[in-house]
Design a protein around this motif. Structure first.
Motif, PDB file in Angstrom:
ATOM      1  N   ALA A   1       0.810  -1.203  -0.139  1.00  0.00           N
ATOM      2  CA  ALA A   1       0.086   0.012  -0.031  1.00  0.00           C
ATOM      3  C   ALA A   1       0.876   1.104   0.028  1.00  0.00           C
ATOM      4  CB  ALA A   1      -1.030   0.032   1.180  1.00  0.00           C
ATOM      5  N   HIS A   2       2.077   1.339   0.585  1.00  0.00           N
ATOM      6  CA  HIS A   2       2.923   2.551   0.723  1.00  0.00           C
ATOM      7  C   HIS A   2       3.225   3.170  -0.557  1.00  0.00           C
ATOM      8  CE1 HIS A   2       5.618  -0.881   0.874  1.00  0.00           C
ATOM      9  NE2 HIS A   2       6.607  -0.085   0.593  1.00  0.00           N
ATOM     10  N   GLU A   3       3.424   1.975  -1.385  1.00  0.00           N
ATOM     11  CA  GLU A   3       3.989   2.415  -2.940  1.00  0.00           C
ATOM     12  C   GLU A   3       3.325   2.866  -3.827  1.00  0.00           C
ATOM     13  OE1 GLU A   3       4.796  -1.578  -4.113  1.00  0.00           O
ATOM     14  OE2 GLU A   3       6.627  -2.017  -2.812  1.00  0.00           O
ATOM     15  N   ILE A   4       1.713   3.024  -3.730  1.00  0.00           N
ATOM     16  CA  ILE A   4       1.166   3.444  -4.500  1.00  0.00           C
ATOM     17  C   ILE A   4       0.866   5.070  -4.739  1.00  0.00           C
ATOM     18  CG2 ILE A   4      -1.244   3.865  -3.132  1.00  0.00           C
ATOM     19  CD1 ILE A   4      -2.571   2.312  -5.587  1.00  0.00           C
ATOM     20  N   ARG A   5       1.404   5.762  -3.834  1.00  0.00           N
ATOM     21  CA  ARG A   5       1.393   7.270  -3.873  1.00  0.00           C
ATOM     22  C   ARG A   5       2.213   7.886  -2.774  1.00  0.00           C
ATOM     23  NH1 ARG A   5      -4.310   9.258  -1.447  1.00  0.00           N
ATOM     24  NH2 ARG A   5      -4.524  11.050  -3.263  1.00  0.00           N
ATOM     25  N   ASP A   6       2.302   8.870  -3.202  1.00  0.00           N
ATOM     26  CA  ASP A   6       3.589   9.582  -2.019  1.00  0.00           C
ATOM     27  C   ASP A   6       2.789  10.337  -1.107  1.00  0.00           C
ATOM     28  OD1 ASP A   6       5.703  10.813  -1.088  1.00  0.00           O
ATOM     29  OD2 ASP A   6       5.861  12.534  -2.487  1.00  0.00           O
ATOM     30  N   ARG A   7       2.300   9.651  -0.234  1.00  0.00           N
ATOM     31  CA  ARG A   7       1.617   9.976   1.034  1.00  0.00           C
ATOM     32  C   ARG A   7       2.028   9.502   2.184  1.00  0.00           C
ATOM     33  NH1 ARG A   7      -4.761  11.492   1.176  1.00  0.00           N
ATOM     34  NH2 ARG A   7      -3.446  13.315  -0.040  1.00  0.00           N
ATOM     35  N   TYR A   8       2.815  10.066   3.136  1.00  0.00           N
ATOM     36  CA  TYR A   8       3.214   9.456   4.350  1.00  0.00           C
ATOM     37  C   TYR A   8       2.294   9.096   5.311  1.00  0.00           C
ATOM     38  CZ  TYR A   8       6.487   8.429   8.099  1.00  0.00           C
ATOM     39  OH  TYR A   8       7.252   7.741   8.956  1.00  0.00           O
ATOM     40  N   THR A   9       2.234   7.803   5.777  1.00  0.00           N
ATOM     41  CA  THR A   9       1.330   7.471   6.804  1.00  0.00           C
ATOM     42  C   THR A   9       1.889   6.489   7.627  1.00  0.00           C
ATOM     43  OG1 THR A   9       0.829   5.249   5.683  1.00  0.00           O
ATOM     44  CG2 THR A   9      -0.602   7.152   4.902  1.00  0.00           C
ATOM     45  N   ILE A  10       1.080   6.155   8.607  1.00  0.00           N
ATOM     46  CA  ILE A  10       1.448   4.987   9.611  1.00  0.00           C
ATOM     47  C   ILE A  10       2.185   3.984   9.101  1.00  0.00           C
ATOM     48  CG2 ILE A  10      -0.513   3.642   9.830  1.00  0.00           C
ATOM     49  CD1 ILE A  10       1.536   4.528  12.901  1.00  0.00           C
ATOM     50  N   LEU A  11       2.197   3.623   7.611  1.00  0.00           N
ATOM     51  CA  LEU A  11       2.749   2.404   6.899  1.00  0.00           C
ATOM     52  C   LEU A  11       4.209   2.712   6.824  1.00  0.00           C
ATOM     53  CD1 LEU A  11       0.178   1.427   4.303  1.00  0.00           C
ATOM     54  CD2 LEU A  11       0.623   0.355   6.307  1.00  0.00           C
ATOM     55  N   GLY A  12       4.633   4.061   6.839  1.00  0.00           N
ATOM     56  CA  GLY A  12       6.188   4.303   6.668  1.00  0.00           C
ATOM     57  C   GLY A  12       6.545   3.746   5.375  1.00  0.00           C
ATOM     58  N   ASN A  13       7.763   2.847   5.589  1.00  0.00           N
ATOM     59  CA  ASN A  13       8.314   2.355   4.131  1.00  0.00           C
ATOM     60  C   ASN A  13       7.664   1.050   4.012  1.00  0.00           C
ATOM     61  OD1 ASN A  13       9.980   4.544   3.786  1.00  0.00           O
ATOM     62  ND2 ASN A  13      11.589   3.745   5.349  1.00  0.00           N
ATOM     63  N   GLY A  14       6.656   0.647   4.596  1.00  0.00           N
ATOM     64  CA  GLY A  14       5.956  -0.804   4.232  1.00  0.00           C
ATOM     65  C   GLY A  14       6.019  -1.548   5.288  1.00  0.00           C
ATOM     66  N   MET A  15       4.974  -2.450   5.267  1.00  0.00           N
ATOM     67  CA  MET A  15       4.919  -3.495   6.377  1.00  0.00           C
ATOM     68  C   MET A  15       5.451  -4.836   5.385  1.00  0.00           C
ATOM     69  SD  MET A  15       1.233  -3.234   7.547  1.00  0.00           S
ATOM     70  CE  MET A  15       1.268  -4.147   9.116  1.00  0.00           C
ATOM     71  N   ASN A  16       6.246  -5.615   6.505  1.00  0.00           N
ATOM     72  CA  ASN A  16       6.604  -6.913   6.063  1.00  0.00           C
ATOM     73  C   ASN A  16       5.321  -7.770   6.178  1.00  0.00           C
ATOM     74  OD1 ASN A  16       6.839  -8.034   8.660  1.00  0.00           O
ATOM     75  ND2 ASN A  16       8.765  -7.626   8.769  1.00  0.00           N
ATOM     76  N   GLU A  17       5.428  -8.972   5.463  1.00  0.00           N
ATOM     77  CA  GLU A  17       4.225 -10.055   5.414  1.00  0.00           C
ATOM     78  C   GLU A  17       3.797 -10.466   6.900  1.00  0.00           C
ATOM     79  OE1 GLU A  17       4.474 -13.287   2.741  1.00  0.00           O
ATOM     80  OE2 GLU A  17       2.736 -14.165   3.713  1.00  0.00           O
ATOM     81  N   ARG A  18       4.985 -10.724   7.662  1.00  0.00           N
ATOM     82  CA  ARG A  18       4.546 -11.210   9.000  1.00  0.00           C
ATOM     83  C   ARG A  18       3.794 -10.072   9.819  1.00  0.00           C
ATOM     84  NH1 ARG A  18       9.083 -13.337  12.894  1.00  0.00           N
ATOM     85  NH2 ARG A  18       7.770 -13.390  14.898  1.00  0.00           N
ATOM     86  N   ALA A  19       4.328  -8.959   9.643  1.00  0.00           N
ATOM     87  CA  ALA A  19       3.518  -7.819  10.610  1.00  0.00           C
ATOM     88  C   ALA A  19       2.379  -7.649   9.920  1.00  0.00           C
ATOM     89  CB  ALA A  19       4.392  -6.627  10.430  1.00  0.00           C
ATOM     90  N   ALA A  20       2.057  -7.678   8.282  1.00  0.00           N
ATOM     91  CA  ALA A  20       0.747  -7.545   7.813  1.00  0.00           C
ATOM     92  C   ALA A  20      -0.097  -8.631   8.336  1.00  0.00           C
ATOM     93  CB  ALA A  20       0.847  -7.412   6.372  1.00  0.00           C
ATOM     94  N   ARG A  21       0.385  -9.845   8.170  1.00  0.00           N
ATOM     95  CA  ARG A  21      -0.584 -10.949   8.924  1.00  0.00           C
ATOM     96  C   ARG A  21      -0.977 -10.808  10.156  1.00  0.00           C
ATOM     97  NH1 ARG A  21      -1.581 -15.917   6.783  1.00  0.00           N
ATOM     98  NH2 ARG A  21      -0.052 -15.817   5.089  1.00  0.00           N
ATOM     99  N   GLU A  22      -0.079 -10.207  11.111  1.00  0.00           N
ATOM    100  CA  GLU A  22      -0.442 -10.210  12.220  1.00  0.00           C
ATOM    101  C   GLU A  22      -1.584  -8.988  12.570  1.00  0.00           C
ATOM    102  OE1 GLU A  22       2.781 -10.336  15.250  1.00  0.00           O
ATOM    103  OE2 GLU A  22       1.706  -9.171  16.716  1.00  0.00           O
TER     104      GLU A  22
END
Ligand SMILES: NC(=O)c1ccc[n+]([C@@H]2O[C@H](COP(=O)([O-])OP(=O)(O)OC[C@H]3O[C@@H](n4cnc5c(N)ncnc54)[C@H](O)[C@@H]3O)[C@@H](O)[C@H]2O)c1
Ligand SMILES: O=P(O)(O)OC[C@@H](O)CO
Ligand SMILES: [Zn+2]
Length: 352
Positions: A323-344
């Protein structure tokens, strides 16, 4: 030295309520727009509202040009621009769901004419905002455009729309909670321009909608009234901000990615609602308010799980991690979530 300035663009006439479609031509007439109207609509909205507006113009001796669009794309915007030029349209009227309205909004902005918004579904807050939202390849453009000069939202028409469209509008408003959190975070970490007035209005809009959740019920015209007023208020918050920041944070990035990964599977508002549950968890942790957001969504019969969106686990995880890649908008996602964190996040919140 004080050097700040801002330019807030708002609609001039906003008509909401029972039977106001009958007053659409009157509301337009009052604006002293010149030239022939071009109606931009899609098949069902034309049936439920467009033909009535065309007839009302006919009663005043005006024959509007009409273009029927099927999808929100830059190609469709271009088609409308060409139709407006060849029909010598003086202004545009978007009649329909978000797609028809976005196309009319963006085309009118390009050709420099006014545009009137006649929503037939209370499905999201773009019905009154000065933003157009269109996907292109791997990205999503949220384009600045002039807001409608008038909005005519007939609660009779809106209440007769499929109930899911109304619950999608509610969920789009509930997502303002996390959008504002992301905006504040981006302001603190990245100096993103921020407006406390706009943020407060956006949060208050979500609060009021959740506070009225008991009156939001299938078949009740009052539901359409409550939701549409909230959508207008959220649109005004975006106009004050001059961006969609007060109403679009990481939960919207998640939804925009889903539009690429699983196009047409679920409604915009429903996707951002589910995104908001997980994004709230990222902001406030396991004991945070994510369950209050989930309960608010459930109470208005909006989806709270991947299955209810018609998505599988993998699609949700892919959307979260990219999600963090789709547009230049800073959010809680920062530089992105890894899969483990996303699954959690998706598991703890019961989304998957
Ligand atoms: N500009 C913005 O700020 C903004 C905000 C959110 C979403 N959007 C965009 O809006 C679009 C989504 O909007 P949407 O959820 O309204 O989808 P949509 O425009 O595709 O409408 C959903 C469906 O509902 C039908 N419909 C509309 N009114 C109806 C009625 N009264 N009775 C029966 N059917 C009716 C439409 O014909 C369509 O098939 C997306 O393209 C999204 O990117 C824009
Ligand atoms: O700028 P975007 O992310 O398209 O958001 C607009 C609107 O969907 C906010 O509710
Ligand atoms: Zn939205």
């Amino acid at each position: 030295m004080f050097e700040k300035s801002s330019w807030i663009r708002l609609p001039r006439n906003v008509l909401i309520g029972h039977g106001v479609l009958d007053r659409a031509v009157e509301a337009i007439d009052e604006l002293h727009l010149t030239g022939r109207p071009l109606i931009v609509t899609s098949p069902t909205p034309r049936e439920v509202a467009g033909d009535r507006v065309i007839e009302d113009f006919g009663d005043r001796g005006i024959e509007p040009a009409v273009i029927v669009v099927e999808e929100a794309s830059f190609a469709a915007v271009q088609e409308v621009i060409e139709a407006a030029r060849s029909e010598e349209a003086g202004y545009l009227i978007g009649i329909g769901g978000g797609k028809a309205i976005d196309i009319a909004k963006m085309a009118s902005d390009e050709i420099g004419t006014g545009f009137v918004s006649v929503p037939t579904a209370a499905s999201h807050d773009g019905i009154v905002s000065g933003r157009g939202s269109v996907p292109e390849g791997d990205t999503r453009h949220s384009v600045a455009a002039d807001p409608p000069v008038a909005v005519v939202a007939d609660t009779t028409v809106l209440a007769n729309a499929p109930w899911e469209l109304t619950t999608a509008g509610c969920a789009d408003i509930i997502s303002n909670y996390t959008a504002v959190k992301d905006w504040r975070l981006a302001n603190r970490l990245q100096n993103v321009e921020y407006s406390e007035y706009s943020a407060a209005l956006s949060e208050m809009t979500a609060e009021m909608l959740v506070g009225n959740a008991d009156s939001i019920k299938r078949g009740l015209e009052e539901s359409a009234w409550i939701v549409t007023k909230a959508l207008v208020s959220s649109g005004v918050a975006m106009s004050i901000a001059g961006s969609s920041r007060p109403a679009s944070g990481a939960e919207h990035l998640f939804s925009h990615q889903l539009d690429r990964i699983a196009p047409g599977r679920a409604l915009h508002g429903h996707q951002v609602g589910v995104g908001s549950i997980m994004v709230e968890y990222l902001h406030s942790g396991e004991s945070g308010r994510w369950s209050a957001i989930r309960d608010a969504l459930s109470s208005i019969e909006a989806p709270t799980t991947a299955a209810e969106l018609g998505l599988d686990e993998e699609e949700v995880l892919e959307a979260l991690t990219s999600a963090h890649e789709i547009r230049d908008r800073y959010t809680i996602l920062g530089n992105g979530m890894n899969e483990r964190a996303a699954r959690e996040a998706a598991t703890v919140t019961g989304v998957i």
